[in-house]
Write a protein that holds these residues in place. Structure first.
Motif, PDB file in Angstrom:
ATOM      1  N   ARG A 126     -22.792 -64.678 -27.280  1.00 39.57           N
ATOM      2  CA  ARG A 126     -21.382 -64.457 -27.635  1.00 39.57           C
ATOM      3  C   ARG A 126     -21.116 -62.987 -27.994  1.00 39.57           C
ATOM      4  NH1 ARG A 126     -21.009 -69.900 -31.153  1.00 39.57           N
ATOM      5  NH2 ARG A 126     -20.819 -71.327 -29.438  1.00 39.57           N
ATOM      6  N   LYS A 127     -21.903 -62.119 -27.397  1.00 36.24           N
ATOM      7  CA  LYS A 127     -21.745 -60.679 -27.612  1.00 36.24           C
ATOM      8  C   LYS A 127     -20.733 -60.127 -26.629  1.00 36.24           C
ATOM      9  CE  LYS A 127     -25.235 -58.264 -28.754  1.00 36.24           C
ATOM     10  NZ  LYS A 127     -26.485 -57.521 -28.851  1.00 36.24           N
ATOM     11  N   ILE A 128     -19.839 -59.285 -27.120  1.00 38.66           N
ATOM     12  CA  ILE A 128     -18.845 -58.634 -26.262  1.00 38.66           C
ATOM     13  C   ILE A 128     -19.556 -57.561 -25.454  1.00 38.66           C
ATOM     14  CG2 ILE A 128     -16.731 -57.253 -26.206  1.00 38.66           C
ATOM     15  CD1 ILE A 128     -16.016 -58.615 -28.937  1.00 38.66           C
ATOM     16  N   VAL A 129     -19.491 -57.676 -24.114  1.00 36.97           N
ATOM     17  CA  VAL A 129     -20.192 -56.730 -23.257  1.00 36.97           C
ATOM     18  C   VAL A 129     -19.250 -55.761 -22.548  1.00 36.97           C
ATOM     19  CG1 VAL A 129     -22.195 -58.221 -22.916  1.00 36.97           C
ATOM     20  CG2 VAL A 129     -20.281 -58.351 -21.306  1.00 36.97           C
ATOM     21  N   ASN A 130     -17.949 -56.102 -22.492  1.00 33.10           N
ATOM     22  CA  ASN A 130     -17.026 -55.190 -21.823  1.00 33.10           C
ATOM     23  C   ASN A 130     -15.589 -55.468 -22.232  1.00 33.10           C
ATOM     24  OD1 ASN A 130     -16.403 -53.070 -20.004  1.00 33.10           O
ATOM     25  ND2 ASN A 130     -15.749 -54.564 -18.479  1.00 33.10           N
ATOM     26  N   ILE A 131     -14.833 -54.398 -22.334  1.00 32.62           N
ATOM     27  CA  ILE A 131     -13.381 -54.459 -22.526  1.00 32.62           C
ATOM     28  C   ILE A 131     -12.808 -53.473 -21.527  1.00 32.62           C
ATOM     29  CG2 ILE A 131     -11.487 -53.811 -24.063  1.00 32.62           C
ATOM     30  CD1 ILE A 131     -13.207 -54.866 -26.387  1.00 32.62           C
ATOM     31  N   CYS A 136      -3.219 -48.017 -22.152  1.00 27.53           N
ATOM     32  CA  CYS A 136      -2.763 -47.559 -23.463  1.00 27.53           C
ATOM     33  C   CYS A 136      -3.826 -46.703 -24.139  1.00 27.53           C
ATOM     34  CB  CYS A 136      -2.431 -48.762 -24.347  1.00 27.53           C
ATOM     35  SG  CYS A 136      -1.211 -49.873 -23.612  1.00 27.53           S
ATOM     36  N   PRO A 137      -3.405 -45.776 -24.980  1.00 36.61           N
ATOM     37  CA  PRO A 137      -4.354 -44.849 -25.591  1.00 36.61           C
ATOM     38  C   PRO A 137      -5.340 -45.491 -26.563  1.00 36.61           C
ATOM     39  CG  PRO A 137      -2.147 -44.529 -26.487  1.00 36.61           C
ATOM     40  CD  PRO A 137      -2.023 -45.491 -25.357  1.00 36.61           C
ATOM     41  N   ASP A 138      -5.049 -46.709 -27.056  1.00 38.76           N
ATOM     42  CA  ASP A 138      -5.968 -47.306 -28.022  1.00 38.76           C
ATOM     43  C   ASP A 138      -7.066 -48.155 -27.370  1.00 38.76           C
ATOM     44  OD1 ASP A 138      -4.170 -49.287 -27.276  1.00 38.76           O
ATOM     45  OD2 ASP A 138      -3.776 -49.988 -29.307  1.00 38.76           O
ATOM     46  N   VAL A 139      -7.056 -48.341 -26.041  1.00 41.32           N
ATOM     47  CA  VAL A 139      -8.068 -49.176 -25.383  1.00 41.32           C
ATOM     48  C   VAL A 139      -9.481 -48.619 -25.570  1.00 41.32           C
ATOM     49  CG1 VAL A 139      -8.864 -50.122 -23.171  1.00 41.32           C
ATOM     50  CG2 VAL A 139      -6.432 -50.188 -23.766  1.00 41.32           C
ATOM     51  N   PRO A 140      -9.743 -47.330 -25.313  1.00 43.11           N
ATOM     52  CA  PRO A 140     -11.110 -46.828 -25.527  1.00 43.11           C
ATOM     53  C   PRO A 140     -11.565 -46.975 -26.988  1.00 43.11           C
ATOM     54  CG  PRO A 140      -9.846 -45.260 -24.224  1.00 43.11           C
ATOM     55  CD  PRO A 140      -8.884 -46.296 -24.722  1.00 43.11           C
ATOM     56  N   TYR A 141     -10.672 -46.769 -27.917  1.00 42.80           N
ATOM     57  CA  TYR A 141     -10.983 -46.931 -29.349  1.00 42.80           C
ATOM     58  C   TYR A 141     -11.356 -48.381 -29.655  1.00 42.80           C
ATOM     59  CZ  TYR A 141     -10.117 -47.135 -34.406  1.00 42.80           C
ATOM     60  OH  TYR A 141     -10.217 -47.349 -35.753  1.00 42.80           O
ATOM     61  N   LEU A 142     -10.546 -49.326 -29.170  1.00 44.14           N
ATOM     62  CA  LEU A 142     -10.839 -50.744 -29.386  1.00 44.14           C
ATOM     63  C   LEU A 142     -12.172 -51.125 -28.757  1.00 44.14           C
ATOM     64  CD1 LEU A 142      -7.267 -52.174 -28.741  1.00 44.14           C
ATOM     65  CD2 LEU A 142      -8.483 -52.176 -30.927  1.00 44.14           C
ATOM     66  N   ALA A 144     -14.746 -49.181 -28.125  1.00 42.02           N
ATOM     67  CA  ALA A 144     -15.854 -48.571 -28.879  1.00 42.02           C
ATOM     68  C   ALA A 144     -16.187 -49.368 -30.132  1.00 42.02           C
ATOM     69  CB  ALA A 144     -15.500 -47.128 -29.242  1.00 42.02           C
ATOM     70  N   LEU A 145     -15.185 -49.949 -30.763  1.00 41.08           N
ATOM     71  CA  LEU A 145     -15.428 -50.714 -31.994  1.00 41.08           C
ATOM     72  C   LEU A 145     -15.873 -52.154 -31.742  1.00 41.08           C
ATOM     73  CD1 LEU A 145     -12.421 -49.497 -34.154  1.00 41.08           C
ATOM     74  CD2 LEU A 145     -14.815 -48.826 -34.359  1.00 41.08           C
ATOM     75  N   MET A 146     -15.588 -52.689 -30.563  1.00 42.72           N
ATOM     76  CA  MET A 146     -15.857 -54.108 -30.318  1.00 42.72           C
ATOM     77  C   MET A 146     -17.049 -54.390 -29.406  1.00 42.72           C
ATOM     78  SD  MET A 146     -11.937 -55.487 -29.956  1.00 42.72           S
ATOM     79  CE  MET A 146     -12.416 -57.222 -29.857  1.00 42.72           C
ATOM     80  N   VAL A 147     -17.268 -53.560 -28.386  1.00 44.43           N
ATOM     81  CA  VAL A 147     -18.352 -53.809 -27.439  1.00 44.43           C
ATOM     82  C   VAL A 147     -19.692 -53.695 -28.156  1.00 44.43           C
ATOM     83  CG1 VAL A 147     -19.531 -52.939 -25.363  1.00 44.43           C
ATOM     84  CG2 VAL A 147     -17.030 -53.122 -25.411  1.00 44.43           C
ATOM     85  N   GLY A 148     -20.574 -54.660 -27.861  1.00 40.32           N
ATOM     86  CA  GLY A 148     -21.892 -54.690 -28.487  1.00 40.32           C
ATOM     87  C   GLY A 148     -21.953 -55.585 -29.722  1.00 40.32           C
ATOM     88  N   ARG A 149     -20.809 -56.047 -30.187  1.00 36.29           N
ATOM     89  CA  ARG A 149     -20.771 -56.929 -31.356  1.00 36.29           C
ATOM     90  C   ARG A 149     -20.500 -58.354 -30.898  1.00 36.29           C
ATOM     91  NH1 ARG A 149     -17.423 -53.889 -35.985  1.00 36.29           N
ATOM     92  NH2 ARG A 149     -18.527 -55.384 -37.264  1.00 36.29           N
TER      93      ARG A 149
END
Length: 183
Positions: A126-131, A136-142, A144-149
């Motif tokens: 259940r690990k997030i592997v890709n977004i 929108c400008p906040d997609v890379p930020y989101l 970076a904080l979510m992938v791998g968790r």
């Protein structure tokens, strides 16, 4: 005796035929997001969906609601300062709103697309592997904080994002939770 005052939801048959539902059309996405939050906080059963082509106003989203409650829901929205541009009963198959979700099983991974945002999770961990998706400008930020968790420890996109893409990612995240944790 007060049974008639309970909020009635359309039966599955009515919902399947598109009867018993209406859609609320708004000028822009931020109004849809505010209206959904306000209606849910007031206890209404609503669902954000894509508008049918005949009702596009520039906003990529509409709110589906139980038609029997139209007057009360519109009154609630007016009290919140977010009156819809239009409330349309779904009586014709061409007016049916479009589901925002696409679920794709990729073997070891599960991908859910909500509007233009995609969230992919490794099924076993259940690990997030890709977004991905959106512009929108906040997609890379989101990402970076979510992938791998894993889903349970990742921050919810609505806590961090402030754009339509962040909102769509939140919808994908919630749908992913439902898919991964359904009994």
């Amino acid at each position: 005796m007060l049974k008639f005052l309970k909020r009635r939801q359309p039966s599955e048959g009515e919902a399947a035929l598109g009867q018993g539902w209406g859609i609320l059309v708004f000028e822009n996405t931020s109004e849809v997001i505010r209206a959904e939050a306000g209606l849910r906080a007031a206890g209404w059963e609503v669902k954000v969906m894509g508008p049918p082509p005949e009702l596009r106003t520039g906003c990529d989203l509409v709110i589906r609601f139980p038609l029997i409650e139209q007057l009360n829901i519109i009154r609630s929205l007016e009290n919140l300062g977010i009156p819809p541009l239009e409330a349309v009963p779904v009586t014709d198959p061409l007016l049916k709103p479009v589901d925002l979700f696409l679920v794709k099983d990729l073997g070891a991974w599960l991908m859910i697309r909500a509007a233009n945002m995609k969230l992919t999770v490794e099924k076993e961990s259940r690990k997030i592997v890709n977004i991905s998706g959106g512009g929108c400008p906040d997609v890379p930020y989101l990402a970076a904080l979510m992938v791998g968790r894993d889903l349970e420890s990742a921050p919810q996109p609505r806590e961090l994002g402030h754009t339509l893409c962040g909102y769509a990612l939140q919808l994908a995240y919630e749908e992913m939770l439902r898919k991964c944790f359904q009994s």
